[in-house]
Design an enzyme around this catalytic site. Structure first.
Site, PDB file in Angstrom:
ATOM      1  N   TYR A 197      92.561-118.716 -29.709  1.00  0.00           N
ATOM      2  CA  TYR A 197      92.703-118.026 -31.000  1.00  0.00           C
ATOM      3  C   TYR A 197      92.125-116.629 -30.829  1.00  0.00           C
ATOM      4  CZ  TYR A 197      92.728-123.030 -31.808  1.00  0.00           C
ATOM      5  OH  TYR A 197      92.990-124.372 -31.706  1.00  0.00           O
ATOM      6  N   HIS A 215      89.572-138.481 -36.956  1.00  0.00           N
ATOM      7  CA  HIS A 215      88.413-138.266 -36.077  1.00  0.00           C
ATOM      8  C   HIS A 215      87.729-139.622 -36.038  1.00  0.00           C
ATOM      9  CE1 HIS A 215      88.478-133.704 -37.163  1.00  0.00           C
ATOM     10  NE2 HIS A 215      89.470-134.065 -36.384  1.00  0.00           N
ATOM     11  N   GLU A 259      93.675-131.393 -27.233  1.00  0.00           N
ATOM     12  CA  GLU A 259      94.112-130.288 -28.085  1.00  0.00           C
ATOM     13  C   GLU A 259      93.438-128.958 -27.797  1.00  0.00           C
ATOM     14  OE1 GLU A 259      92.730-130.523 -32.195  1.00  0.00           O
ATOM     15  OE2 GLU A 259      91.983-132.534 -31.798  1.00  0.00           O
ATOM     16  N   HIS A 315      89.124-135.604 -29.609  1.00  0.00           N
ATOM     17  CA  HIS A 315      88.242-136.535 -30.332  1.00  0.00           C
ATOM     18  C   HIS A 315      88.870-137.915 -30.252  1.00  0.00           C
ATOM     19  CE1 HIS A 315      91.318-136.116 -33.499  1.00  0.00           C
ATOM     20  NE2 HIS A 315      91.231-134.810 -33.301  1.00  0.00           N
ATOM     21  N   ARG A 348      97.580-123.702 -30.527  1.00  0.00           N
ATOM     22  CA  ARG A 348      96.969-124.990 -30.171  1.00  0.00           C
ATOM     23  C   ARG A 348      98.114-125.938 -29.835  1.00  0.00           C
ATOM     24  NH1 ARG A 348      93.796-125.439 -34.132  1.00  0.00           N
ATOM     25  NH2 ARG A 348      94.808-126.829 -35.634  1.00  0.00           N
ATOM     26  N   ASP A 408      98.096-137.401 -34.699  1.00  0.00           N
ATOM     27  CA  ASP A 408      97.496-136.065 -34.852  1.00  0.00           C
ATOM     28  C   ASP A 408      98.148-135.147 -33.814  1.00  0.00           C
ATOM     29  OD1 ASP A 408      95.847-133.917 -35.262  1.00  0.00           O
ATOM     30  OD2 ASP A 408      94.012-134.889 -34.578  1.00  0.00           O
ATOM     31  N   ASP A 420      92.709-140.360 -66.655  1.00  0.00           N
ATOM     32  CA  ASP A 420      93.093-141.706 -66.227  1.00  0.00           C
ATOM     33  C   ASP A 420      93.996-141.700 -64.995  1.00  0.00           C
ATOM     34  OD1 ASP A 420      95.205-140.574 -67.498  1.00  0.00           O
ATOM     35  OD2 ASP A 420      95.739-142.353 -68.679  1.00  0.00           O
ATOM     36  N   GLU A 459      98.519-130.066 -29.214  1.00  0.00           N
ATOM     37  CA  GLU A 459      97.741-131.315 -29.357  1.00  0.00           C
ATOM     38  C   GLU A 459      98.621-132.537 -29.176  1.00  0.00           C
ATOM     39  OE1 GLU A 459      95.986-131.915 -33.288  1.00  0.00           O
ATOM     40  OE2 GLU A 459      94.526-133.284 -32.405  1.00  0.00           O
ATOM     41  N   HIS A 493      86.449-124.826 -30.074  1.00  0.00           N
ATOM     42  CA  HIS A 493      86.336-126.258 -30.416  1.00  0.00           C
ATOM     43  C   HIS A 493      86.466-127.087 -29.153  1.00  0.00           C
ATOM     44  CE1 HIS A 493      90.699-126.796 -30.017  1.00  0.00           C
ATOM     45  NE2 HIS A 493      90.879-125.731 -30.758  1.00  0.00           N
ATOM     46  N   HIS A 500      91.121-124.987 -39.500  1.00  0.00           N
ATOM     47  CA  HIS A 500      91.595-125.983 -40.476  1.00  0.00           C
ATOM     48  C   HIS A 500      92.197-125.294 -41.707  1.00  0.00           C
ATOM     49  CE1 HIS A 500      89.207-129.621 -38.707  1.00  0.00           C
ATOM     50  NE2 HIS A 500      90.250-129.278 -37.990  1.00  0.00           N
ATOM     51  N   ASP A 507      99.752-128.377 -37.413  1.00  0.00           N
ATOM     52  CA  ASP A 507      98.881-129.485 -37.007  1.00  0.00           C
ATOM     53  C   ASP A 507      99.046-130.541 -38.090  1.00  0.00           C
ATOM     54  OD1 ASP A 507      96.813-131.249 -36.452  1.00  0.00           O
ATOM     55  OD2 ASP A 507      95.321-129.683 -36.075  1.00  0.00           O
TER      56      ASP A 507
HETATM   57  N1  GLY Z   1      93.820-132.061 -37.467  1.00  0.00           N
HETATM   58  C1  GLY Z   1      92.470-132.071 -37.139  1.00  0.00           C
HETATM   59  C2  GLY Z   1      92.292-132.114 -35.690  1.00  0.00           C
HETATM   60  O1  GLY Z   1      93.180-131.787 -34.954  1.00  0.00           O
HETATM   61  O2  GLY Z   1      91.284-132.535 -35.224  1.00  0.00           O
HETATM   62 MN    MN Z   2      95.207-132.024 -35.262  1.00  0.00          MN
HETATM   63 MN    MN Z   3      92.873-133.489 -33.564  1.00  0.00          MN
END
Ligand code: GLY
Ligand code: MN
Ligand code: MN
Length: 443
Positions: free
Chosen positions: A388, A361, A384, A354, A406, A271, A39, A408, A350, A243, A260
């Protein structure tokens, strides 16, 4: 706390209805409640499309927008008031509240939807609906349509066209209003404070989750209900997992830690990623990689402005990173040839960003008619870039292995360029080292 004003929801509904073909209806269900176990439910988060058009926070609700309907264009089905349930689970708006607080023209109990909604659909030739995103609701909608079809001999007119609602709605959502930017800026500022707090708290011997706790503290203190996505706190080579979610490893002296994380305010995401040394000082290799990623991040902003296309910022980061990797000896060859061969991809796999909005996203097409979308004021996105270097990469000298960086930021396109929402958290090596040095003096 800053929120989207009620008037804006009404403006959005009108904007959507103005785009709909005559004699049509749009139908949107609220997000389902998800059971965690027995529940206990997961924390409820409204569906972003539903929230965008209503600001109505309750589950078990359905929006019907019927342009031109005499008795009101905005119909909301929602739960009835129920003192016994409200004692356990919290207050409900009920039908009166749906009208007085949330601007519905007409409101009905959700339990009556099978009797009422087919009558609202009947006679409309088009139904705008996001088919395929909620199987159970797809099924119910078909049942309502079949109810109308079964009465065709009595003169009932079933709709003859289904139109993807997502396409229209997601295009509206792509352009952020002044109010939306204000909320996104507030989310970004809280998240920036959270990153600063985590940097200040960092010490060898702590665990990644200790820094996550610092983030969560600042998010909640700022009024955020929850993070906009699962926070990533990745120390050492964990930073090379894009991730990473475990957040349970120890922070070691000499390692970097990549965070992140961003909070959500009134269903708008922030983000942010920052990467910093666990003990507050970058090694020579860490600094070299970090400054290269930072150069790519800063170059990207120059390529975000009205008239530039979506991919220009990404291409700029690829250029900077590839040239930098050659300079550091991590890649060998001609920069343009390496770019053409995508030789940077083992290090930078990557994209540079985005769309950002109600979803981290966010929705919106990146290409229109096969071409990269041209940027316009109000579009919001992340920047971002990252590098790596896998711990088992045998093609590079040992000293580079296991470094993941990274950086961002969140930006909104303005009339002349872009506005960075995430300037509240340090980014240069000198700024980060200075902030962390003062933090360790205090401790
Ligand atoms: N935290 C996911 C991204 O940076 O897209
Ligand atoms: Mn991010
Ligand atoms: Mn992002």
């Amino acid at each position: 706390m800053i929120r989207i004003p009620k008037s804006e929801y009404s403006r959005r509904r009108k904007a959507l209805m103005a785009e709909m073909e005559p004699n049509s209806i749009a139908i949107l269900p609220a997000a389902p409640m998800y059971i965690r176990n027995r529940d206990v439910e997961h924390i409820y988060r409204q569906d972003s499309d539903f929230q965008y058009l209503s600001g109505f926070p309750e589950p078990e609700s359905v929006i019907a927008l019927i342009p031109g309907r005499e008795h009101g264009e905005y119909v909301l089905f929602c739960r009835e008031r129920d003192p016994a349930r409200e004692l356990w689970d919290g207050l409900r708006a009920g039908q009166d509240g749906a009208i007085s607080e949330y601007g519905a023209d007409d409101a009905f109990p959700i339990g009556d939807i099978d009797d009422i909604l087919p009558g609202l659909i009947e006679g409309r030739s088009r139904v705008y609906y996001a088919i395929g995103s909620n199987q159970e609701f797809d099924h119910r909608l078909m049942e309502w349509i079949n109810t109308i079809r079964s009465k065709a001999r009595q003169g009932a007119q079933p709709p003859n066209e289904f139109v993807a609602l997502d396409h229209l709605l997601h295009d509206l959502r792509l352009y952020k209003s002044t109010n939306e930017v204000r909320v996104m800026r507030a989310a970004a500022e809280i998240s920036a404070r959270a990153h600063v707090r985590a940097m200040q708290a960092s010490r060898p011997g702590l665990y990644e989750y200790h820094l996550e706790a610092e983030l969560d503290y600042e998010f909640r203190k700022g009024g955020a209900k929850m993070p906009a996505y699962g926070s990533i706190v990745a120390a050492g080579k964990n930073a090379c997992i894009l991730h990473y979610r475990e957040n349970d490893a120890v922070l070691k002296d000499g390692d970097l830690v990549l965070i992140d994380a961003g909070c959500e305010i009134d269903c708008y995401a922030s983000d942010i990623t920052r990467t910093f040394p666990v003990s507050g000082r970058f090694s020579a290799e860490q600094k070299a990689i970090y400054e290269l990623v930072l150069a790519a991040n800063e170059e990207a902003f120059k390529h975000i402005a009205p008239g530039k296309h979506w991919n220009e910022a990404h291409e700029a980061t690829v250029q900077v990173i590839t040239a930098g990797l050659v300079e550091l000896g991590l890649l060998q060859g001609d920069v343009e040839e390496l770019i053409a061969a995508e030789a940077y991809k083992p290090f930078y796999m990557h994209r540079a960003g985005h769309w950002l909005g109600m979803d981290v996203h966010d929705v919106g097409d990146y290409k229109v008619g096969g071409e990269w979308r041209v940027l316009e004021p109000g579009m919001a996105m992340t920047v971002e870039p990252g590098i790596y270097i896998a711990a088992d990469n045998q093609d590079v000298a040992k000293k580079w292995r296991g470094i993941g960086v990274r950086i961002e930021d969140d930006v909104v396109v303005t009339r002349t360029g872009c506005d960075i929402l995430t300037t509240g958290v340090p980014k240069t090596v000198a700024e980060i080292e200075a902030l962390m040095a003062t933090a360790s003096e205090v401790a």
